[in-house]
Design a protein around this motif. Structure first.
Motif, PDB file in Angstrom:
ATOM      1  N   MET A  33       0.890  -1.382   0.134  1.00  0.00           N
ATOM      2  CA  MET A  33      -0.086  -0.008   0.097  1.00  0.00           C
ATOM      3  C   MET A  33       0.758   1.163  -0.117  1.00  0.00           C
ATOM      4  SD  MET A  33      -3.069  -0.998   2.495  1.00  0.00           S
ATOM      5  CE  MET A  33      -3.782   0.501   2.529  1.00  0.00           C
ATOM      6  N   LEU A  34       1.956   1.169   0.872  1.00  0.00           N
ATOM      7  CA  LEU A  34       2.781   2.260   0.888  1.00  0.00           C
ATOM      8  C   LEU A  34       3.653   2.471  -0.577  1.00  0.00           C
ATOM      9  CD1 LEU A  34       4.233   4.633   2.569  1.00  0.00           C
ATOM     10  CD2 LEU A  34       5.985   2.846   3.121  1.00  0.00           C
ATOM     11  N   HIS A  35       3.851   1.602  -1.176  1.00  0.00           N
ATOM     12  CA  HIS A  35       4.550   1.579  -2.517  1.00  0.00           C
ATOM     13  C   HIS A  35       3.410   2.093  -3.513  1.00  0.00           C
ATOM     14  CE1 HIS A  35       5.568   0.029  -6.374  1.00  0.00           C
ATOM     15  NE2 HIS A  35       6.964   0.493  -6.133  1.00  0.00           N
ATOM     16  N   ASP A  36       2.171   1.786  -3.521  1.00  0.00           N
ATOM     17  CA  ASP A  36       1.254   2.108  -4.413  1.00  0.00           C
ATOM     18  C   ASP A  36       0.938   3.732  -4.031  1.00  0.00           C
ATOM     19  OD1 ASP A  36       1.414  -0.111  -5.682  1.00  0.00           O
ATOM     20  OD2 ASP A  36      -0.616  -0.829  -4.767  1.00  0.00           O
ATOM     21  N   ARG A  37       0.947   4.083  -2.674  1.00  0.00           N
ATOM     22  CA  ARG A  37       0.637   5.535  -2.544  1.00  0.00           C
ATOM     23  C   ARG A  37       1.659   6.296  -2.811  1.00  0.00           C
ATOM     24  NH1 ARG A  37      -2.933   6.682   2.690  1.00  0.00           N
ATOM     25  NH2 ARG A  37      -2.976   8.865   2.391  1.00  0.00           N
ATOM     26  N   ILE A  38       2.888   6.055  -2.834  1.00  0.00           N
ATOM     27  CA  ILE A  38       4.021   6.959  -3.315  1.00  0.00           C
ATOM     28  C   ILE A  38       3.860   7.124  -4.718  1.00  0.00           C
ATOM     29  CG2 ILE A  38       6.550   7.092  -3.497  1.00  0.00           C
ATOM     30  CD1 ILE A  38       6.684   5.882  -0.737  1.00  0.00           C
ATOM     31  N   LYS A  43       2.713  10.289  -9.378  1.00  0.00           N
ATOM     32  CA  LYS A  43       2.049  10.643 -10.759  1.00  0.00           C
ATOM     33  C   LYS A  43       0.908  11.766 -10.736  1.00  0.00           C
ATOM     34  CE  LYS A  43      -1.086   7.999 -13.589  1.00  0.00           C
ATOM     35  NZ  LYS A  43      -1.936   6.711 -13.616  1.00  0.00           N
ATOM     36  N   ASN A  44       0.704  11.925  -9.509  1.00  0.00           N
ATOM     37  CA  ASN A  44      -0.417  13.130  -9.315  1.00  0.00           C
ATOM     38  C   ASN A  44       0.398  14.490  -9.439  1.00  0.00           C
ATOM     39  OD1 ASN A  44      -2.479  14.682  -8.797  1.00  0.00           O
ATOM     40  ND2 ASN A  44      -1.956  14.817  -6.553  1.00  0.00           N
ATOM     41  N   GLN A  45       1.808  14.710  -9.044  1.00  0.00           N
ATOM     42  CA  GLN A  45       2.687  15.483  -9.284  1.00  0.00           C
ATOM     43  C   GLN A  45       2.777  16.004 -10.813  1.00  0.00           C
ATOM     44  OE1 GLN A  45       3.491  17.534  -6.686  1.00  0.00           O
ATOM     45  NE2 GLN A  45       2.665  16.457  -5.387  1.00  0.00           N
ATOM     46  N   GLU A  46       2.913  15.020 -11.419  1.00  0.00           N
ATOM     47  CA  GLU A  46       2.997  15.100 -12.856  1.00  0.00           C
ATOM     48  C   GLU A  46       1.949  15.519 -13.544  1.00  0.00           C
ATOM     49  OE1 GLU A  46       4.758  11.473 -14.118  1.00  0.00           O
ATOM     50  OE2 GLU A  46       6.778  11.700 -12.899  1.00  0.00           O
ATOM     51  N   LYS A  50      -6.433  13.687  -9.666  1.00  0.00           N
ATOM     52  CA  LYS A  50      -6.825  13.524  -8.100  1.00  0.00           C
ATOM     53  C   LYS A  50      -6.261  12.098  -7.895  1.00  0.00           C
ATOM     54  CE  LYS A  50     -11.019  12.703  -4.957  1.00  0.00           C
ATOM     55  NZ  LYS A  50     -12.374  12.687  -5.007  1.00  0.00           N
ATOM     56  N   ILE A  51      -5.798  12.122  -6.375  1.00  0.00           N
ATOM     57  CA  ILE A  51      -5.051  11.059  -5.877  1.00  0.00           C
ATOM     58  C   ILE A  51      -6.217  10.004  -5.596  1.00  0.00           C
ATOM     59  CG2 ILE A  51      -3.567  10.019  -4.163  1.00  0.00           C
ATOM     60  CD1 ILE A  51      -2.293  12.866  -3.979  1.00  0.00           C
ATOM     61  N   LYS A  52      -5.677   8.813  -6.076  1.00  0.00           N
ATOM     62  CA  LYS A  52      -6.691   7.745  -5.379  1.00  0.00           C
ATOM     63  C   LYS A  52      -5.846   6.554  -4.557  1.00  0.00           C
ATOM     64  CE  LYS A  52     -10.238   5.307  -7.916  1.00  0.00           C
ATOM     65  NZ  LYS A  52     -10.837   4.282  -8.859  1.00  0.00           N
ATOM     66  N   PHE A  53      -6.127   6.652  -3.199  1.00  0.00           N
ATOM     67  CA  PHE A  53      -5.436   5.905  -2.248  1.00  0.00           C
ATOM     68  C   PHE A  53      -5.801   4.447  -2.186  1.00  0.00           C
ATOM     69  CE2 PHE A  53      -5.342  10.172  -0.438  1.00  0.00           C
ATOM     70  CZ  PHE A  53      -3.931  10.302  -0.764  1.00  0.00           C
ATOM     71  N   PRO A  54      -5.051   3.525  -2.322  1.00  0.00           N
ATOM     72  CA  PRO A  54      -5.228   2.136  -2.292  1.00  0.00           C
ATOM     73  C   PRO A  54      -5.941   1.637  -0.840  1.00  0.00           C
ATOM     74  CG  PRO A  54      -2.914   2.356  -1.874  1.00  0.00           C
ATOM     75  CD  PRO A  54      -3.408   3.809  -2.127  1.00  0.00           C
ATOM     76  N   THR A  55      -6.643   0.538  -1.003  1.00  0.00           N
ATOM     77  CA  THR A  55      -7.307  -0.019   0.195  1.00  0.00           C
ATOM     78  C   THR A  55      -6.784  -1.220   0.450  1.00  0.00           C
ATOM     79  OG1 THR A  55      -9.296  -0.777  -0.927  1.00  0.00           O
ATOM     80  CG2 THR A  55      -9.350   1.551   0.062  1.00  0.00           C
ATOM     81  N   PRO A  56      -6.829  -2.010   1.656  1.00  0.00           N
ATOM     82  CA  PRO A  56      -6.463  -3.327   1.829  1.00  0.00           C
ATOM     83  C   PRO A  56      -7.109  -4.475   1.209  1.00  0.00           C
ATOM     84  CG  PRO A  56      -6.600  -1.988   4.040  1.00  0.00           C
ATOM     85  CD  PRO A  56      -7.140  -1.234   2.887  1.00  0.00           C
ATOM     86  N   ALA A  57      -8.454  -3.971   0.694  1.00  0.00           N
ATOM     87  CA  ALA A  57      -9.168  -4.947   0.199  1.00  0.00           C
ATOM     88  C   ALA A  57      -8.781  -5.354  -1.313  1.00  0.00           C
ATOM     89  CB  ALA A  57     -10.627  -4.293  -0.211  1.00  0.00           C
ATOM     90  N   GLN A  58      -7.869  -4.351  -1.835  1.00  0.00           N
ATOM     91  CA  GLN A  58      -7.654  -4.533  -3.321  1.00  0.00           C
ATOM     92  C   GLN A  58      -6.233  -5.617  -3.242  1.00  0.00           C
ATOM     93  OE1 GLN A  58      -5.767  -0.759  -4.237  1.00  0.00           O
ATOM     94  NE2 GLN A  58      -7.773   0.105  -4.830  1.00  0.00           N
ATOM     95  N   TYR A  59      -5.600  -5.966  -2.069  1.00  0.00           N
ATOM     96  CA  TYR A  59      -4.641  -6.959  -2.089  1.00  0.00           C
ATOM     97  C   TYR A  59      -5.015  -8.317  -1.570  1.00  0.00           C
ATOM     98  CZ  TYR A  59      -2.276  -2.696  -2.595  1.00  0.00           C
ATOM     99  OH  TYR A  59      -1.695  -1.269  -3.075  1.00  0.00           O
ATOM    100  N   LYS A  60      -6.328  -8.499  -1.247  1.00  0.00           N
ATOM    101  CA  LYS A  60      -6.831  -9.936  -0.646  1.00  0.00           C
ATOM    102  C   LYS A  60      -6.705 -11.049  -1.260  1.00  0.00           C
ATOM    103  CE  LYS A  60     -10.603 -10.418   2.365  1.00  0.00           C
ATOM    104  NZ  LYS A  60     -11.705  -9.857   2.694  1.00  0.00           N
ATOM    105  N   ASN A  61      -6.318 -10.867  -2.935  1.00  0.00           N
ATOM    106  CA  ASN A  61      -6.142 -12.074  -3.637  1.00  0.00           C
ATOM    107  C   ASN A  61      -4.513 -12.667  -3.185  1.00  0.00           C
ATOM    108  OD1 ASN A  61      -8.670 -12.589  -4.140  1.00  0.00           O
ATOM    109  ND2 ASN A  61      -8.359 -11.458  -6.442  1.00  0.00           N
ATOM    110  N   GLU A  62      -3.766 -11.820  -3.097  1.00  0.00           N
ATOM    111  CA  GLU A  62      -2.489 -11.937  -2.846  1.00  0.00           C
ATOM    112  C   GLU A  62      -2.128 -12.416  -1.521  1.00  0.00           C
ATOM    113  OE1 GLU A  62       0.104  -8.623  -3.884  1.00  0.00           O
ATOM    114  OE2 GLU A  62      -1.399  -7.934  -5.614  1.00  0.00           O
TER     115      GLU A  62
END
Length: 62
Positions: A33-38, A43-46, A50-62
């Motif tokens: 999540m930290l990696h995706d947030r960074i 990407k937003n700076q460039e 709007k920033i889309k922050f990740p949620t833990p549910a996105q990583y459930k299958n992993e």
């Protein structure tokens, strides 16, 4: 006067193994999540999107 209680946990071998696995998974998801947030911040700076922050549910299958 303040009172405090201290408790000592003495888990069994199976419980200690479960704790280690659980904390390992939590650490993995946090780092992903930290990696995706960074990445989305950079990407937003460039682009100025709007920033889309990740949620833990996105990583459930992993």
């Amino acid at each position: 006067m303040l009172k405090a209680f201290k408790y000592r946990l003495e888990p069994t071998t199976q419980q200690a193994e479960l704790f280690a696995k659980t904390f390992g998974c939590v650490r993995k998801v946090y780092n992903l999540m930290l990696h995706d947030r960074i990445e989305s911040y950079q990407k937003n700076q460039e682009t100025g999107e709007k920033i889309k922050f990740p949620t833990p549910a996105q990583y459930k299958n992993e």
